[in-house]
Write a protein that holds these residues in place. Sequence first.
Motif, PDB file in Angstrom:
ATOM      1  N   ASN A 136       0.811  -1.209   0.000  1.00  0.00           N
ATOM      2  CA  ASN A 136       0.000   0.000   0.000  1.00  0.00           C
ATOM      3  C   ASN A 136       0.851   1.268   0.000  1.00  0.00           C
ATOM      4  OD1 ASN A 136      -2.617   1.360   0.242  1.00  0.00           O
ATOM      5  ND2 ASN A 136      -1.919   1.914   2.279  1.00  0.00           N
ATOM      6  N   ILE A 137       1.907   1.299   0.815  1.00  0.00           N
ATOM      7  CA  ILE A 137       2.788   2.464   0.841  1.00  0.00           C
ATOM      8  C   ILE A 137       3.528   2.590  -0.496  1.00  0.00           C
ATOM      9  CG2 ILE A 137       4.762   3.556   1.978  1.00  0.00           C
ATOM     10  CD1 ILE A 137       2.223   3.537   3.654  1.00  0.00           C
ATOM     11  N   GLY A 138       3.988   1.451  -1.029  1.00  0.00           N
ATOM     12  CA  GLY A 138       4.657   1.480  -2.326  1.00  0.00           C
ATOM     13  C   GLY A 138       3.732   1.961  -3.426  1.00  0.00           C
ATOM     14  N   MET A 139       2.505   1.455  -3.444  1.00  0.00           N
ATOM     15  CA  MET A 139       1.527   1.840  -4.469  1.00  0.00           C
ATOM     16  C   MET A 139       1.174   3.325  -4.359  1.00  0.00           C
ATOM     17  SD  MET A 139      -2.477   0.847  -4.641  1.00  0.00           S
ATOM     18  CE  MET A 139      -2.606   1.654  -3.043  1.00  0.00           C
ATOM     19  N   GLY A 140       0.872   3.794  -3.145  1.00  0.00           N
ATOM     20  CA  GLY A 140       0.509   5.192  -2.979  1.00  0.00           C
ATOM     21  C   GLY A 140       1.635   6.133  -3.356  1.00  0.00           C
ATOM     22  N   SER A 141       2.851   5.800  -2.970  1.00  0.00           N
ATOM     23  CA  SER A 141       4.001   6.639  -3.292  1.00  0.00           C
ATOM     24  C   SER A 141       4.344   6.582  -4.773  1.00  0.00           C
ATOM     25  CB  SER A 141       5.211   6.182  -2.472  1.00  0.00           C
ATOM     26  OG  SER A 141       4.932   6.192  -1.092  1.00  0.00           O
ATOM     27  N   LEU A 142       3.992   5.480  -5.429  1.00  0.00           N
ATOM     28  CA  LEU A 142       4.317   5.284  -6.844  1.00  0.00           C
ATOM     29  C   LEU A 142       3.662   6.325  -7.734  1.00  0.00           C
ATOM     30  CD1 LEU A 142       5.639   3.457  -9.019  1.00  0.00           C
ATOM     31  CD2 LEU A 142       3.573   2.057  -8.966  1.00  0.00           C
ATOM     32  N   LEU A 143       2.505   6.841  -7.329  1.00  0.00           N
ATOM     33  CA  LEU A 143       1.793   7.810  -8.171  1.00  0.00           C
ATOM     34  C   LEU A 143       2.683   9.001  -8.507  1.00  0.00           C
ATOM     35  CD1 LEU A 143      -1.897   8.850  -7.820  1.00  0.00           C
ATOM     36  CD2 LEU A 143      -0.179  10.571  -8.286  1.00  0.00           C
ATOM     37  N   GLY A 144       3.429   9.506  -7.508  1.00  0.00           N
ATOM     38  CA  GLY A 144       4.304  10.642  -7.749  1.00  0.00           C
ATOM     39  C   GLY A 144       5.433  10.340  -8.702  1.00  0.00           C
ATOM     40  N   ASN A 145       5.830   9.076  -8.798  1.00  0.00           N
ATOM     41  CA  ASN A 145       6.899   8.683  -9.710  1.00  0.00           C
ATOM     42  C   ASN A 145       6.383   8.279 -11.084  1.00  0.00           C
ATOM     43  OD1 ASN A 145       8.790   9.175  -7.782  1.00  0.00           O
ATOM     44  ND2 ASN A 145       9.674   7.138  -7.758  1.00  0.00           N
TER      45      ASN A 145
END
Length: 475
Positions: A136-145
């Motif tokens: 979940n943290i990886g997925m949510g943070s991925l949006l910015g990348n």
Amino acid sequence: MAKTPSEKLTLKHLIGYGCGDCGGVVTLYMMSGFMSRFLQVHLQVNAGILAVILLIWNIWDAVNDPMMGTIMDMCFAKAKPGSDKFRPWILASIPIMVVGLIAFYGVPQHLGGGVAMIAAAFILKIVYEGGYTMMNIGMGSLLGNMAKNDAERASLASARGFGSTFGGMIGGFIIPQMLAKFGDSPNGYFMASIACAIVGGFIVFLHYALTEERNKQPASATPKTAEELEAEKIKVTDIITVIKKNRAFLALVLHSISICAVQALGQGAATYMYIDVLQNIGIQSYVSIMSSLSMVAILAVAPFLAKKWDLVLIIRTCLMIGFFLFAGLLAYTLLMGTLNAWVFAIWNALATAMITMSVQMQWGLVAEAIDYNEYLTGKRNEGTIYGFFSLSRRIGATIANSASVLLIAGIGYNAALTAAGEMQSAGTITGIKLMVVGFPLLAAVCSWLCFTFIWNINADVRTKMAEWKTAKAAK
């Protein structure tokens, strides 16, 4: 040789990003929706012991999110320039999440009760939560990348909203079917967990396979000085600096707490509304469907609106419409002697959809707040920021869970009257109406104020951020 990032955000990227929340929600639906009954009814865990375990789990969940985000940032700081930051964590999370979910519903039932059974359930829940949080943290943070502009952030936020909605539908279909086939028994829950773990894990793998980190940090053309390296070093205390300097992120945190807490207080009283006021509990099942369909329609339109409006304006507009809908609904419920259940249900579903849109679209703003933080501090710590934001949502939910119970008691609700088929007192009926309609209305006001008076990223700030990023890349 490293692959050149795609110039455009493609349909494949959007489908892939939506798969993240879709797959995660399928597994979470099984864990959060059926865990208590499994432990209390089928494993016969003492209610007092279960209450203590749930408290410890909630505390761990609160610590787990920001801790996981900071670990991701720290590990990436040591990685080679140009490497993926979050997708490897998403891939690694799948077996942990899948095995943890299946083992939680499979292992304890064979330990014969007692300390061993409780210890196994306790540990395996933490294993699952570790995998889910990693994803979940990886997925949510991925949006910015992945996103390079506001329109792309809106498209990805919409994709996540679609994914979350469909994930709930998939989980809501699979689990009852499995329990109907194998029985409301330990084995039935075990078989349901296998189905949810396999389906959810596969969908999360599609999230990993179809997404791409397009905003990778290039290698510096000139070696960095010791002072520059020290300034860019990720620290656990970075979140304090974020809260102090980043007004945009502060607005998101306050919005998240108000939406998750204040609106949830109204949702917690919804069943009382349909049973004790409208006397038509069956109609409640249609409200979530109508609300979901309304949100799907708005999510489909949002990327097109983002080409002319920024995300904040879209969210503020939805909140304002939701406010007026709830204000009208409040007047209707308080002034009308007899309420039509269908009128209330449809009206409430549309108003709820407008308010909830701020939650579905907020992920794009989290990504922009991360960009803004890098502009302010020189550090790009997506994991730390997203992890703390996730914590703020849990704080809101925790406040709501405790407060809703106290409020129901505070308005004088008498369960014996309902059991006897009698109406609650006039004061209690009014209290239920105020909770169900008044709290979402208040949530809309609080969130609107956050995005109007605290959020500070405008066109001028975006121009400065773009110029700073261009200058940094040229070094």
